[in-house]
Design an enzyme around this catalytic site. Sequence first.
Site, mmCIF file in Angstrom:
data_model
loop_
_atom_site.group_PDB
_atom_site.id
_atom_site.type_symbol
_atom_site.label_atom_id
_atom_site.label_comp_id
_atom_site.label_asym_id
_atom_site.label_seq_id
_atom_site.Cartn_x
_atom_site.Cartn_y
_atom_site.Cartn_z
ATOM 1 N N LYS A 42 0.723 -1.166 -0.101
ATOM 2 C CA LYS A 42 -0.073 0.068 -0.041
ATOM 3 C C LYS A 42 0.816 1.182 0.043
ATOM 4 C CE LYS A 42 -3.381 -0.365 2.347
ATOM 5 N NZ LYS A 42 -4.690 -0.628 3.443
ATOM 6 N N ARG A 112 -3.254 3.476 8.131
ATOM 7 C CA ARG A 112 -3.623 2.026 7.695
ATOM 8 C C ARG A 112 -2.609 1.034 7.679
ATOM 9 N NH1 ARG A 112 -8.096 2.770 3.608
ATOM 10 N NH2 ARG A 112 -8.905 5.208 3.855
ATOM 11 N N GLY A 121 -8.434 -6.920 4.186
ATOM 12 C CA GLY A 121 -8.976 -6.988 5.455
ATOM 13 C C GLY A 121 -8.339 -7.587 6.596
ATOM 14 N N MET A 123 -5.528 -6.813 8.213
ATOM 15 C CA MET A 123 -5.047 -6.170 9.460
ATOM 16 C C MET A 123 -5.858 -4.753 9.619
ATOM 17 S SD MET A 123 -0.934 -6.633 8.838
ATOM 18 C CE MET A 123 -1.052 -6.375 7.185
ATOM 19 N N ARG A 358 -3.522 -1.354 -5.568
ATOM 20 C CA ARG A 358 -2.666 -2.567 -5.324
ATOM 21 C C ARG A 358 -2.844 -3.591 -6.369
ATOM 22 N NH1 ARG A 358 -5.811 -4.078 0.215
ATOM 23 N NH2 ARG A 358 -8.037 -4.531 -0.890
ATOM 24 N N HIS A 474 -16.065 -6.843 1.325
ATOM 25 C CA HIS A 474 -15.146 -7.954 2.291
ATOM 26 C C HIS A 474 -15.300 -9.161 1.587
ATOM 27 C CE1 HIS A 474 -13.716 -10.478 5.205
ATOM 28 N NE2 HIS A 474 -12.581 -9.694 5.091
ATOM 29 N N ARG A 580 -0.689 -47.636 -11.120
ATOM 30 C CA ARG A 580 -0.397 -48.520 -9.909
ATOM 31 C C ARG A 580 -1.403 -49.801 -10.161
ATOM 32 N NH1 ARG A 580 -1.567 -42.710 -7.028
ATOM 33 N NH2 ARG A 580 -2.814 -42.567 -9.066
ATOM 34 N N ARG A 636 4.034 -49.666 -12.714
ATOM 35 C CA ARG A 636 4.693 -50.124 -11.259
ATOM 36 C C ARG A 636 3.962 -51.477 -10.831
ATOM 37 N NH1 ARG A 636 3.745 -46.793 -5.818
ATOM 38 N NH2 ARG A 636 1.692 -47.751 -5.890
ATOM 39 N N GLU A 805 12.564 -44.692 -3.695
ATOM 40 C CA GLU A 805 11.642 -43.987 -2.572
ATOM 41 C C GLU A 805 12.621 -44.762 -1.294
ATOM 42 O OE1 GLU A 805 7.794 -45.832 -3.043
ATOM 43 O OE2 GLU A 805 8.756 -47.546 -4.244
ATOM 44 N N SER A 824 12.370 -43.018 -11.174
ATOM 45 C CA SER A 824 11.514 -42.464 -10.714
ATOM 46 C C SER A 824 11.175 -42.133 -9.303
ATOM 47 C CB SER A 824 9.935 -42.860 -11.466
ATOM 48 O OG SER A 824 8.840 -41.937 -10.903
ATOM 49 N N GLY A 826 9.466 -41.431 -5.871
ATOM 50 C CA GLY A 826 8.375 -41.687 -5.034
ATOM 51 C C GLY A 826 8.459 -41.053 -3.829
ATOM 52 N N THR A 827 8.264 -39.668 -3.641
ATOM 53 C CA THR A 827 8.610 -38.648 -2.631
ATOM 54 C C THR A 827 7.538 -38.655 -1.569
ATOM 55 O OG1 THR A 827 7.235 -36.843 -3.766
ATOM 56 C CG2 THR A 827 9.596 -36.986 -4.010
ATOM 57 N N ASN A 828 6.539 -39.463 -1.761
ATOM 58 C CA ASN A 828 5.611 -39.855 -0.407
ATOM 59 C C ASN A 828 6.532 -40.508 0.499
ATOM 60 O OD1 ASN A 828 3.262 -39.487 1.148
ATOM 61 N ND2 ASN A 828 3.109 -41.646 0.787
ATOM 62 N N ASP A 829 6.983 -41.798 -0.013
ATOM 63 C CA ASP A 829 7.749 -42.742 0.998
ATOM 64 C C ASP A 829 9.097 -42.198 1.176
ATOM 65 O OD1 ASP A 829 5.456 -44.274 0.998
ATOM 66 O OD2 ASP A 829 6.304 -46.128 0.037
ATOM 67 N N CYS A 892 6.984 -39.065 -9.396
ATOM 68 C CA CYS A 892 5.548 -39.471 -9.520
ATOM 69 C C CYS A 892 5.009 -39.431 -8.112
ATOM 70 C CB CYS A 892 5.567 -40.919 -10.008
ATOM 71 S SG CYS A 892 6.476 -42.218 -9.025
ATOM 72 N N TYR A 912 10.841 -35.273 -16.367
ATOM 73 C CA TYR A 912 9.565 -35.238 -16.451
ATOM 74 C C TYR A 912 9.166 -35.122 -14.997
ATOM 75 C CZ TYR A 912 9.077 -39.993 -15.162
ATOM 76 O OH TYR A 912 9.225 -41.410 -14.691
#
Length: 943
Positions: A42, A112, A121, A123, A358, A474, A580, A636, A805, A824, A826-829, A892, A912
């Site tokens: 602002k 302000r 809204g 703050m 803004r 708002h 899967r 897989r 993984e 590939s 496996g980022t969860n595990d 993946c 990828y």
Amino acid sequence: MLKPVSSSSNQGTFFQIKPSNPKYVYLFEEGDGKNKKLLGGKGAGLCEMTQIGLPVPPGFVITTQSCLEYFSNGFRFPEGLIDQVETAIAEVEKKMNLSFGDPNNPLLVSVRSGAAISMPGMMDTVLNLGINDATVEGLIKRSGDERFGWDSYRRFISLFGNIVLGIGDEEFDQALEKLKKDRNITQDLELCAQDMQELVSIFKHIIQGHTGKPLVQDPHQQLLMAIEAVFSSWNGKRAIDYRREFKITPKIAHGTAANVQTMVFGNMGENSATGVAFTRDPGTGENVFFGDYLQNAQGEDVVAGIRTPHPIAEMQQTMPQMYSELSKTREILEHNFHEVQDLEFTIQEGKLYILQTRTAKMNATAAMKTSIDMVNEGLLSKEDALLRLDPAQLTQLMYCQIDTKNAIAPIATGLGASPGAASGEAVFDADEAERQARAGKKVILVREQTKPEDIHGFFAAQGILTSVGGKTSHAAVVARGMGKPCVSGAGDIKINLFEKTASVGVNKISPGTFLTIDGTSGRVWLGEIAMVEPQISENLTTILEWADQFRRLEVRANADTPQDAEKALGFGAEGIGLCRTERMFNVAERIGLFQDMILADTTEKRTEALQQLLPMQVEDFVDIMRVMRGYPVTIRLLDPPLHEFLPSEEAIQREIQMLEKNQETFKEGLCISEALCMVNPALEAVLSENMHILKTLTTLQEVELKKRVDMLQKIRTLREVNPMLGHRGVRLGITFPEIYEMQIEAILLATSRLIKETVPVKVEIMIPQVCTAQELNRICNMIQSVANRVPDQDLKNYTVGTMVEVVRACMRAGKLAQLASFFSFGTNDLTQATFSFSREDAENKFLPFYNEHKILQDNPFEILDVKGVGRLMAIAVEWGRKTRPDLKIGICGEHGGEPSAVEFCHRIKLDYVSCSPYRIPIARLAAAQASIKEKRGQLKPLQ
């Protein structure tokens, strides 16, 4: 001098060089309009507008650094700040020829908030500051309007009492409503000067009653107290909730500035007005001047939705000269900022003032259209048009819409304030919305008008419905920014805030009443209305085509069925990165066969069951590969532990108890029948059929009971202390090779069939949970062995790779790459293994606490942990490609469609990303942004 500064990034205390005479205050003529981090969005906008010659009321900005030092000093202003504020006030007095606190010629100001990132809204603001028992008389004398003077005073007291002194605004609202009721009127405008003066007296008594002290009369003290309140609002609940929801970290915005600006008044008669406008429609993106205004009103009347305002287009008739000036201002702002602007303005006795500008918050539809239009108009390049879009916002385009075939009449119609449709149970306050949402219910937040403190209710609700307020209220602004459907100004809905009910004609809406709202048309229905699946729009197609021109990363889909594959292609997938196979066994007609395979006590019986599944798997793979038409399909092999395909131990025990009870019942019935026949042989002819049925049922029950007892025994045999780290993935394939052999055979048979049909095929066989090269080697040999007995197989038809993984797999990436054609992640595990967290336990127990207290900045299962998990990925990429330079590498896990993770994958040179079909547009855009940022040198280096 060196001063220790507490770091909010959880890296301990660091030292920052502090100038001996730091500058905390910048006049609008002095501030750098590009430095939002220091001046807030602002304040930077006010400085920029002042310096390009727009009519901005004079004022100054107190920096965000002042706010941070205020906190670090134990809630005390930094040394020198007060003197700089006094000097700046004196400069404003000179410009306006007014004097702060002068009873004859008073200067009034607003105070302000304003962070680096717009938080509408969230703050606080105080208006009309500087007014007191003496200066109100000077204001009346100067304006010649007694009602205006007392109205300005009562507005100041209610805001000061609420924002600075912490008194609930409902007390002031109730006093106002009571006076209107006593006067038998409904509108604030109907109150006369004496009524306003009476309100001032009532409001002052409220303050005295709460604080034990009279209202502060010294304008200079008022100002310092207001600045403190604005600084403190940075750590208010709604501001913290908003930053958490939108992931606004200290690196993005830290602390709020305080903007002190000369008051101008839109409530000085019919030649005065106030309003909020957007340089383009923030709901649709249309290049039309959009907004609301009210004559003879102050700004909060529009923003809070206290009165339903008029569309700004009507100003062409009511105030044509002012509309013309506003239209010119609109052009100037867009050409200067190269962005759609959200501006507030006041017209005081025929003179236009711009109070703020803004970057407008828009939904995804509007953001895309404005990007395309601004490129066509020469305001933006394609690269800039893509960079201004938020990839995550594209999820809004996946919302359902009301079915056009719907013939049910709505019960009310308001203003379509934020597009999209939503259904849910009516709730009448934000706290209840949050409670119900936590209980898993979908809710619609119904309010007369929303306030900033309702923000947690917005997060919880499916949509927002208000009975008053316009398209810039708002509720409308915040809902649009979140991409949530909103209907505002539905005046036919009468809301009883005390009973927490609403009525529309003969229809009553109680808590729990199901409602459907359409934020596009503004319509409201009782009950749940049929909706239709979203379609890719022409504008989204254009944006994604532009993105494809710049991105390097391929985008694939996680898809397990032909239907998912079709959907993925429609969203622009370039292959399947994760199919899967376990999902294929869970359908009703197969789960029994698969359970028979699990329960088999010999290899021969297990193989027999698998051979019945083989043709089904072949058809699964044929159907998916046929849909993908030569795009790569990564299949897989079975990953989950076998117990996941069996019922729970408790469920089986209940079934056994039921079967045993039935057995007893049948046996008792058989015994009674046999006894009756012995007593009276003539009954045998009558009871013989029943006895036969009972014997048959008993035999069948015995078979079922044995099967359940065997299953219970198998469940107990398969039970593991930690199944996620147990007998699953490649470990399962090695110990029960017949399972993987069947799946491999199905893949290769499907491939052969399609090749004979001249259908292009590209198959990648992915082995899960690998941690050693010996495991990978065994399965590779198995694949070769199966391929040798499948006719017409050729090594060119498929490649073999591994899912990475396991932490050890990252550390042995070079060795694994000798055997694997692709990796590939496996980022969860991998995240679970890296943190030693069980996702379900972490998210249900301690992770929310960790995030709230900044022990962890983000949930690592939602936002990729680039410093830990990401570092492992980078090592695996480097070492894997050192062995095999042409190693194809992707991701993946669920992170594959999260924008910051996509950018990270670009940085470490993955080939990828793969994500759910509905996240493909997000990934395509995020991948393009990463390429553009890299080209411009804007990508952060790896840490």
